[in-house]
Design a protein around this motif. Structure first.
Motif, PDB file in Angstrom:
ATOM      1  N   GLN A 196     -27.824   8.085 -11.191  1.00 43.57           N
ATOM      2  CA  GLN A 196     -27.889   6.760 -11.807  1.00 43.57           C
ATOM      3  C   GLN A 196     -26.752   6.524 -12.795  1.00 43.57           C
ATOM      4  OE1 GLN A 196     -30.251   9.078 -12.056  1.00 43.57           O
ATOM      5  NE2 GLN A 196     -31.090   9.275 -14.122  1.00 43.57           N
ATOM      6  N   GLY A 200     -24.463   1.571  -9.854  1.00 41.61           N
ATOM      7  CA  GLY A 200     -25.260   0.496 -10.424  1.00 41.61           C
ATOM      8  C   GLY A 200     -25.416  -0.617  -9.414  1.00 41.61           C
ATOM      9  N   ASP A 201     -26.425  -1.434  -9.597  1.00 43.89           N
ATOM     10  CA  ASP A 201     -26.683  -2.543  -8.693  1.00 43.89           C
ATOM     11  C   ASP A 201     -25.929  -3.764  -9.181  1.00 43.89           C
ATOM     12  OD1 ASP A 201     -27.597  -4.488  -7.041  1.00 43.89           O
ATOM     13  OD2 ASP A 201     -29.729  -4.160  -7.421  1.00 43.89           O
ATOM     14  N   GLN A 202     -24.913  -4.169  -8.410  1.00 47.17           N
ATOM     15  CA  GLN A 202     -24.089  -5.297  -8.841  1.00 47.17           C
ATOM     16  C   GLN A 202     -24.874  -6.607  -8.839  1.00 47.17           C
ATOM     17  OE1 GLN A 202     -21.014  -5.012  -5.926  1.00 47.17           O
ATOM     18  NE2 GLN A 202     -22.085  -6.251  -4.421  1.00 47.17           N
ATOM     19  N   GLN A 203     -26.040  -6.631  -8.170  1.00 47.18           N
ATOM     20  CA  GLN A 203     -26.848  -7.839  -8.142  1.00 47.18           C
ATOM     21  C   GLN A 203     -27.874  -7.881  -9.277  1.00 47.18           C
ATOM     22  OE1 GLN A 203     -25.970 -10.183  -6.085  1.00 47.18           O
ATOM     23  NE2 GLN A 203     -24.430  -8.831  -5.183  1.00 47.18           N
ATOM     24  N   ASP A 204     -27.966  -6.822 -10.038  1.00 48.16           N
ATOM     25  CA  ASP A 204     -28.892  -6.784 -11.163  1.00 48.16           C
ATOM     26  C   ASP A 204     -28.517  -7.864 -12.180  1.00 48.16           C
ATOM     27  OD1 ASP A 204     -29.153  -5.408 -14.147  1.00 48.16           O
ATOM     28  OD2 ASP A 204     -30.929  -5.144 -12.879  1.00 48.16           O
ATOM     29  N   ALA A 205     -29.536  -8.582 -12.675  1.00 45.65           N
ATOM     30  CA  ALA A 205     -29.274  -9.712 -13.578  1.00 45.65           C
ATOM     31  C   ALA A 205     -28.552  -9.253 -14.837  1.00 45.65           C
ATOM     32  CB  ALA A 205     -30.589 -10.406 -13.937  1.00 45.65           C
ATOM     33  N   ARG A 206     -28.928  -8.087 -15.345  1.00 46.87           N
ATOM     34  CA  ARG A 206     -28.277  -7.599 -16.563  1.00 46.87           C
ATOM     35  C   ARG A 206     -26.811  -7.259 -16.304  1.00 46.87           C
ATOM     36  NH1 ARG A 206     -30.353  -2.582 -20.306  1.00 46.87           N
ATOM     37  NH2 ARG A 206     -30.206  -1.503 -18.307  1.00 46.87           N
ATOM     38  N   THR A 207     -26.523  -6.715 -15.114  1.00 46.84           N
ATOM     39  CA  THR A 207     -25.132  -6.421 -14.767  1.00 46.84           C
ATOM     40  C   THR A 207     -24.325  -7.706 -14.642  1.00 46.84           C
ATOM     41  OG1 THR A 207     -25.725  -4.368 -13.619  1.00 46.84           O
ATOM     42  CG2 THR A 207     -23.618  -5.385 -13.037  1.00 46.84           C
ATOM     43  N   ARG A 208     -24.894  -8.710 -13.987  1.00 44.88           N
ATOM     44  CA  ARG A 208     -24.189  -9.982 -13.847  1.00 44.88           C
ATOM     45  C   ARG A 208     -23.888 -10.608 -15.207  1.00 44.88           C
ATOM     46  NH1 ARG A 208     -28.101 -10.907  -9.791  1.00 44.88           N
ATOM     47  NH2 ARG A 208     -29.115 -12.492 -11.107  1.00 44.88           N
ATOM     48  N   THR A 302     -23.417   1.232 -16.340  1.00 43.18           N
ATOM     49  CA  THR A 302     -24.560   2.129 -16.451  1.00 43.18           C
ATOM     50  C   THR A 302     -25.389   1.743 -17.659  1.00 43.18           C
ATOM     51  OG1 THR A 302     -23.194   3.928 -15.570  1.00 43.18           O
ATOM     52  CG2 THR A 302     -25.264   4.553 -16.612  1.00 43.18           C
ATOM     53  N   GLY A 304     -26.465  -0.987 -18.820  1.00 49.96           N
ATOM     54  CA  GLY A 304     -26.024  -2.137 -19.597  1.00 49.96           C
ATOM     55  C   GLY A 304     -24.724  -1.941 -20.338  1.00 49.96           C
TER      56      GLY A 304
END
Length: 332
Positions: A196, A200-208, A302, A304
């Protein structure tokens, strides 16, 4: 319908009975996956392109060697892997002492979307496909010797049985298993300790949201705001420029030394590269009355925080399908 089924339906016992046009059509169906395979092996989009061309040329010239004992796809992978090993034996330098891979190039997500779906519903399959195309993985793989590298990719990414890998490399199953263990140890030395921590998930809202704030702060050249988004052990590199900066202070100091804090006239477009979030930056050029390509910042995120920034030069924009310019009235 698979390539091998098409061959059987035509009554083709071996490829020596197939004309060049038909052969090209059969081979081209596997182009994208072979290109991604070569890219994992070589780390360079351009070298992968050349190697796929070499693969098809070798396959055509040696078509009589295909007797249907393996699938046509596996036969092409065998040729492609050996073509990569030949190239690595001839002209590939080792990664620099700082850990950077100077020949690293980005891979467009729009081309990754061309890959065969495979077992698209299996979470593990999806995760492996995504994680093994990310830049952190590509850089780590480049630190391995060529043959262990091939074994790792064939076994852990493509899921080939050890006996098939041994046959491809002309080696024993024991040697393949030993090489795989060495390769896995080598990967652990160059990847973050936990999975982990390097994906990371590029579609994650926090990542966006983080990417949006990174874009805004970069356009405003707000160095303190950018620094607040970086993890303490962040890494930054700009292949093919030598050098890697490790740690927030070192990364920020490099920005200031390059005069970033005094820049004006920037625009940024969020995008994705290698299944990672990225931002394409453009710089205002008065003589062109437009914003022209500057850099592409590919981020590893990672928890946030930004843990790695890989910056590519403007020559990569066309390949990534990015606009060649932004008009004067463009908004961020």
């Amino acid at each position: 319908m698979s390539t091998d089924t098409r061959l059987k339906e035509r009554g083709v016992g071996d490829l020596s009975e197939v004309d060049e046009s038909t052969f090209t059509g059969l081979a081209q169906r596997h182009r994208r996956e072979l290109h991604v395979h070569c890219y994992r092996m070589l780390g360079s989009f351009e070298d992968a392109e050349d190697t796929v061309q070499e693969t098809f040329l070798r396959a055509w010239r040696r078509r009589e060697t295909f007797q249907g004992r393996s699938t046509f796809r596996a036969w092409l992978y065998r040729i492609a892997t050996n073509a990569c090993l030949d190239l690595l034996a001839k002209c590939r330098p080792k990664p620099a002492t700082g850990g950077e891979v100077l020949w690293l190039q980005p891979y467009p997500d729009r081309l990754l979307d061309e890959l065969p779906a495979g077992d698209a519903d299996a979470p593990e399959t999806i995760a492996v496909a995504r994680e093994t195309i990310e830049l952190a993985y590509l850089v780590a793989v480049q630190h391995l010797a060529p043959r262990p590298r091939a074994v790792l990719i064939l076994r852990d990414v493509l899921g080939w049985p050890a006996k098939d890998v041994a046959e491809l490399l002309g080696d024993s199953v024991n040697s393949v298993n030993s090489a795989l263990q060495r390769a896995r140890v080598g990967m652990r030395e160059h990847l973050p300790a936990e999975r982990q921590d390097w994906t990371g998930d590029q579609q994650d809202a926090r990542t966006r949201e983080l990417v949006r704030r990174f874009t805004d702060a970069s356009v405003a050249t707000d160095v303190p705001a950018l620094a607040a988004m970086l993890r303490d052990d962040v890494r930054s590199s700009m292949p093919p420029t030598p050098g890697v900066y490790v740690g927030r202070d070192a990364v920020v100091a490099s920005w200031i030394e390059d005069g970033f804090d005094g820049m004006t006239g920037l625009r940024g477009i969020p995008t994705t590269v290698n299944r990672q979030p990225a931002v394409a930056f453009y710089h205002w050029q008065q003589q062109e009355n437009a914003y022209l390509p500057l850099t592409i910042d590919v981020l590893r995120v990672t928890g946030g925080e930004i843990t790695e920034i890989t910056i590519f030069h403007d020559d990569q924009f066309p390949r990534l399908g990015l606009p060649e310019r932004l008009p004067a009235d463009s908004a961020q």
